[in-house]
Design a protein around this motif. Structure first.
Motif, PDB file in Angstrom:
ATOM      1  N   ARG A   4       0.817  -1.229   0.000  1.00 54.42           N
ATOM      2  CA  ARG A   4       0.000   0.000   0.000  1.00 54.42           C
ATOM      3  C   ARG A   4       0.842   1.267   0.000  1.00 54.42           C
ATOM      4  N   GLY A   5       0.373   2.225  -0.777  1.00 55.34           N
ATOM      5  CA  GLY A   5       0.948   3.565  -0.744  1.00 55.34           C
ATOM      6  C   GLY A   5       2.382   3.676  -1.229  1.00 55.34           C
ATOM      7  N   ARG A   6       2.814   2.729  -2.076  1.00 51.42           N
ATOM      8  CA  ARG A   6       4.201   2.789  -2.539  1.00 51.42           C
ATOM      9  C   ARG A   6       4.318   3.071  -4.026  1.00 51.42           C
ATOM     10  N   GLY A   7       3.174   3.249  -4.675  1.00 50.87           N
ATOM     11  CA  GLY A   7       3.201   3.543  -6.114  1.00 50.87           C
ATOM     12  C   GLY A   7       3.921   2.492  -6.934  1.00 50.87           C
ATOM     13  N   LEU A   8       3.687   1.208  -6.618  1.00 51.70           N
ATOM     14  CA  LEU A   8       4.380   0.127  -7.306  1.00 51.70           C
ATOM     15  C   LEU A   8       3.724  -0.212  -8.636  1.00 51.70           C
ATOM     16  N   ARG A   9       4.512  -0.794  -9.523  1.00 52.50           N
ATOM     17  CA  ARG A   9       3.999  -1.268 -10.802  1.00 52.50           C
ATOM     18  C   ARG A   9       4.058  -2.795 -10.831  1.00 52.50           C
ATOM     19  N   ILE A  10       2.978  -3.414 -11.273  1.00 51.22           N
ATOM     20  CA  ILE A  10       2.894  -4.878 -11.333  1.00 51.22           C
ATOM     21  C   ILE A  10       2.612  -5.303 -12.771  1.00 51.22           C
ATOM     22  N   ALA A  11       3.516  -6.097 -13.335  1.00 52.12           N
ATOM     23  CA  ALA A  11       3.344  -6.565 -14.717  1.00 52.12           C
ATOM     24  C   ALA A  11       2.536  -7.858 -14.727  1.00 52.12           C
ATOM     25  N   GLU A  63      -9.703  -5.430  -3.770  1.00 50.65           N
ATOM     26  CA  GLU A  63     -10.079  -6.151  -2.538  1.00 50.65           C
ATOM     27  C   GLU A  63      -9.075  -5.897  -1.413  1.00 50.65           C
ATOM     28  N   GLN A  64      -7.798  -5.839  -1.801  1.00 51.59           N
ATOM     29  CA  GLN A  64      -6.727  -5.675  -0.807  1.00 51.59           C
ATOM     30  C   GLN A  64      -6.461  -4.191  -0.502  1.00 51.59           C
ATOM     31  N   GLN A  65      -7.201  -3.334  -1.146  1.00 49.31           N
ATOM     32  CA  GLN A  65      -7.027  -1.885  -0.993  1.00 49.31           C
ATOM     33  C   GLN A  65      -5.590  -1.449  -1.262  1.00 49.31           C
ATOM     34  N   ILE A  66      -5.071  -1.978  -2.376  1.00 43.15           N
ATOM     35  CA  ILE A  66      -3.717  -1.626  -2.796  1.00 43.15           C
ATOM     36  C   ILE A  66      -3.799  -0.746  -4.043  1.00 43.15           C
ATOM     37  N   ASP A  67      -3.126   0.385  -3.999  1.00 41.48           N
ATOM     38  CA  ASP A  67      -3.164   1.350  -5.101  1.00 41.48           C
ATOM     39  C   ASP A  67      -1.934   1.202  -5.994  1.00 41.48           C
ATOM     40  N   ALA A  68      -1.775   0.023  -6.623  1.00 42.31           N
ATOM     41  CA  ALA A  68      -0.623  -0.185  -7.506  1.00 42.31           C
ATOM     42  C   ALA A  68      -1.044   0.005  -8.957  1.00 42.31           C
ATOM     43  N   GLN A  69      -0.046   0.198  -9.813  1.00 41.35           N
ATOM     44  CA  GLN A  69      -0.310   0.369 -11.241  1.00 41.35           C
ATOM     45  C   GLN A  69      -0.169  -0.975 -11.953  1.00 41.35           C
ATOM     46  N   VAL A  70      -1.173  -1.327 -12.747  1.00 44.69           N
ATOM     47  CA  VAL A  70      -1.139  -2.593 -13.488  1.00 44.69           C
ATOM     48  C   VAL A  70      -0.524  -2.359 -14.871  1.00 44.69           C
ATOM     49  N   VAL A  71       0.580  -3.057 -15.148  1.00 45.06           N
ATOM     50  CA  VAL A  71       1.241  -2.952 -16.448  1.00 45.06           C
ATOM     51  C   VAL A  71       0.911  -4.221 -17.239  1.00 45.06           C
ATOM     52  N   GLU A  72       0.113  -4.068 -18.285  1.00 45.33           N
ATOM     53  CA  GLU A  72      -0.306  -5.243 -19.053  1.00 45.33           C
ATOM     54  C   GLU A  72       0.735  -5.643 -20.087  1.00 45.33           C
ATOM     55  N   LEU A  73       1.172  -6.907 -20.009  1.00 44.95           N
ATOM     56  CA  LEU A  73       2.116  -7.460 -20.982  1.00 44.95           C
ATOM     57  C   LEU A  73       1.533  -8.755 -21.512  1.00 44.95           C
ATOM     58  N   GLU A  94       7.807 -12.335 -16.674  1.00 45.92           N
ATOM     59  CA  GLU A  94       8.797 -12.544 -15.605  1.00 45.92           C
ATOM     60  C   GLU A  94      10.073 -11.719 -15.780  1.00 45.92           C
ATOM     61  N   ILE A  95      10.293 -11.184 -16.986  1.00 44.17           N
ATOM     62  CA  ILE A  95      11.509 -10.382 -17.144  1.00 44.17           C
ATOM     63  C   ILE A  95      11.261  -8.886 -16.898  1.00 44.17           C
ATOM     64  N   ALA A  96      10.003  -8.504 -16.664  1.00 45.06           N
ATOM     65  CA  ALA A  96       9.662  -7.085 -16.466  1.00 45.06           C
ATOM     66  C   ALA A  96      10.467  -6.408 -15.342  1.00 45.06           C
ATOM     67  N   PRO A  97      10.639  -7.066 -14.192  1.00 47.02           N
ATOM     68  CA  PRO A  97      11.418  -6.405 -13.133  1.00 47.02           C
ATOM     69  C   PRO A  97      12.862  -6.120 -13.557  1.00 47.02           C
ATOM     70  N   ILE A 139       5.478  -8.904 -10.348  1.00 47.18           N
ATOM     71  CA  ILE A 139       4.683  -9.488 -11.423  1.00 47.18           C
ATOM     72  C   ILE A 139       3.543 -10.330 -10.850  1.00 47.18           C
ATOM     73  N   CYS A 140       2.548 -10.588 -11.690  1.00 45.45           N
ATOM     74  CA  CYS A 140       1.465 -11.498 -11.353  1.00 45.45           C
ATOM     75  C   CYS A 140       1.359 -12.433 -12.550  1.00 45.45           C
ATOM     76  N   ASP A 141       1.692 -13.718 -12.335  1.00 41.31           N
ATOM     77  CA  ASP A 141       1.783 -14.631 -13.478  1.00 41.31           C
ATOM     78  C   ASP A 141       1.419 -16.052 -13.070  1.00 41.31           C
ATOM     79  N   LEU A 142       1.242 -16.911 -14.071  1.00 40.37           N
ATOM     80  CA  LEU A 142       0.933 -18.315 -13.806  1.00 40.37           C
ATOM     81  C   LEU A 142       2.190 -19.027 -13.331  1.00 40.37           C
ATOM     82  N   VAL A 143       2.024 -19.844 -12.330  1.00 39.85           N
ATOM     83  CA  VAL A 143       3.139 -20.587 -11.755  1.00 39.85           C
ATOM     84  C   VAL A 143       2.742 -22.048 -11.647  1.00 39.85           C
TER      85      VAL A 143
END
Ligand code: ATP
Ligand code: ZN
Length: 228
Positions: A124-131, A144-154, A159-162, A170-174
């Motif tokens: 929360r509150g860190r201005g993070l980007r999630i690919a 739901e988690q009340q997190i204000d992150a930026q969603v980067v669609e790829l 997995e190489i975005a960071p 990242i949010c990906d299939l594992v």
């Protein structure tokens, strides 16, 4: 899809993780086919049930448009596209009829290995980007988690975005986690437990396809039960 048809059309992945197990399952249900030369369409021989071989991403849309009656697709893809439809105000067009017990994986949030993970609140509150390739499922979870992150669609190689500096997480299939590890990431939260599912239209069928679908589902339940 208002068109009346007396044959059932099932969309499955042409090639990839779900292609072979989907065909095996349908064959175990007593279906057999004659393949067309272009290998995109398989004409049902034992029953009037045809296959359309497509990209998995296209399956929910093909059902929504009534081009196909049923489809074998990952729950991840089905949920993502259902969420995307809902976001633009479209009605639900398909639903999950059965979990099929193959293609298991998790849609997970992963962070750099050297992070101390204490929980979602940490974001929360860190201005993070999630690919991710699953913007709709991720956005819903962030809300739901009340997190204000930026969603980067790829569309791929999330997995190489960071390392590229386009996102921090990242949010990906594992499935095994090997890909994450190779990219110095670790999975920390599960957004979705996924497997291949049989999907069908919300409304069902009002012609010969209804009885065919019912018979197929009954046979499939038998096959899935024996496999358990
Ligand atoms: P297509 O050419 O059909 O678009 P694709 O590259 O999108 O292929 P695959 O990699 O074959 O698709 O994955 C298909 C499905 O397999 C996924 O949507 C998911 O449901 C499931 N799956 C199981 N394990 C994994 C994994 N480790 N990574 C990705 N998908 C997985
Ligand atoms: Zn795909």
């Amino acid at each position: 899809g208002a068109a009346t048809r007396d044959r059932l059309r099932i969309a499955i992945q042409k090639s990839g993780r779900l292609a072979e197990p989907a065909r095996k399952l349908l064959a175990a249900c007593g279906l057999s086919w004659r393949e067309s030369r272009d290998k995109l369409f398989c004409y049902g021989e034992s029953l009037p049930v045809d296959l359309l071989l497509v990209r998995d991403d296209d399956i929910p849309g093909l059902i929504a448009d009534g081009v196909c009656d049923l489809g074998v697709v990952g729950r991840n893809e089905l949920d993502e596209q259902a969420g995307a439809r809902a976001q633009v105000g479209l009605p639900q067009a398909y639903r999950e009829l059965r979990g099929l017990g193959f293609g298991q994986c998790r849609l997970m949030l992963a962070v750099p290995e050297d992070w101390d993970w204490t929980g979602p609140a940490q974001l929360r509150g860190r201005g993070l980007r999630i690919a991710t390739s699953y913007p709709s499922i991720l956005s819903r979870w962030l809300q739901e988690q009340q997190i204000d992150a930026q969603v980067v669609e790829l569309s791929g190689s999330v997995e190489i975005a960071p390392r590229l500096g386009t996102a921090e997480l990242i949010c990906d299939l594992v499935s095994s986690g090997a890909t994450l590890k190779a990219n110095q990431l670790k999975p920390v939260e599960t957004l979705l437990e996924s497997e291949a599912v049989l999907a069908g239209p919300v409304g069902g069928f009002d012609d010969a396809r209804a009885a065919l679908a019912q018979m197929l589902l009954r046979r499939m339940d038998g096959v899935l039960q024996v496999r358990e």
